[in-house]
Design an enzyme around this catalytic site. Structure first.
Site, PDB file in Angstrom:
ATOM      1  N   CYS A  56     -51.243 -46.794  56.284  1.00 18.10           N
ATOM      2  CA  CYS A  56     -52.700 -46.846  56.426  1.00 18.10           C
ATOM      3  C   CYS A  56     -53.389 -46.445  55.116  1.00 18.10           C
ATOM      4  O   CYS A  56     -53.394 -45.270  54.748  1.00 18.10           O
ATOM      5  CB  CYS A  56     -53.107 -45.911  57.578  1.00 18.10           C
ATOM      6  SG  CYS A  56     -54.882 -45.681  57.754  1.00 18.10           S
TER       7      CYS A  56
ATOM      8  N   CYS B  39     -56.166 -43.866  55.495  1.00 20.30           N
ATOM      9  CA  CYS B  39     -55.592 -42.532  55.757  1.00 20.30           C
ATOM     10  C   CYS B  39     -55.241 -41.844  54.434  1.00 20.30           C
ATOM     11  O   CYS B  39     -55.485 -40.644  54.259  1.00 20.30           O
ATOM     12  CB  CYS B  39     -54.333 -42.641  56.619  1.00 20.30           C
ATOM     13  SG  CYS B  39     -54.609 -43.302  58.263  1.00 20.30           S
TER      14      CYS B  39
END
Length: 141
Positions: free
Chosen positions: A62, A65
């Site tokens: 991600c 993230c």
């Protein structure tokens, strides 16, 4: 067990989950930034703490993230003794992700006394994260 380097003296300290107190350096006794990576089997023990716990639900693939993570960790370093950050990889802990309804990541969940206080979904600028955290921690106190 997590190894945390003291930002004051550089000593490496072993810190395990603890429901009471906050970690201090074994050498200089200053407060340590409390940042841990939880596994599925340690998650419940890690979120039991005497200070608010900010859970960072993330995954290695991600991109957002990876953008939010440094800001989250900086908040833990700037608030030793006031905040614990628990990072949980949702790929290795899908049951816990489902328990917290982590449908989108990054997801930040603030927990106090074992109860969810608030959550923030998505990558946000550092200032917005700081404002949310300041406001939410003040309300949770």
């Amino acid at each position: 067990m997590t190894i945390i380097a003291c930002p004051h003296c550089g000593k490496k300290n072993r810190v395990g989950p603890r429901p009471e107190g906050v970690p201090r350096c074994g050498n200089c006794h200053n407060l340590l930034p409390w940042i841990v990576e939880a596994a599925p089997e340690t998650f419940d023990a890690e979120i039991a703490a005497s200070v608010p716990v900010l859970v960072d639900f993330w995954a290695p693939w991600c991109g957002p993230c990876r953008m939010v993570s440094p800001a989250v960790e900086a908040h833990a370093r700037n608030r030793p003794g006031e905040l614990k950050v628990v990072k949980l990889n949702v790929d290795t802990a899908p049951d816990i992700g489902a328990r917290y309804q982590a449908m989108s990541i990054p997801l930040l969940v603030l927990i106090r006394g074992g109860q969810e206080v608030d959550r923030m979904v998505g990558a946000v600028p550092e200032r917005q994260l700081r404002d949310w955290l300041d406001r939410t921690l003040a309300a949770a106190a």
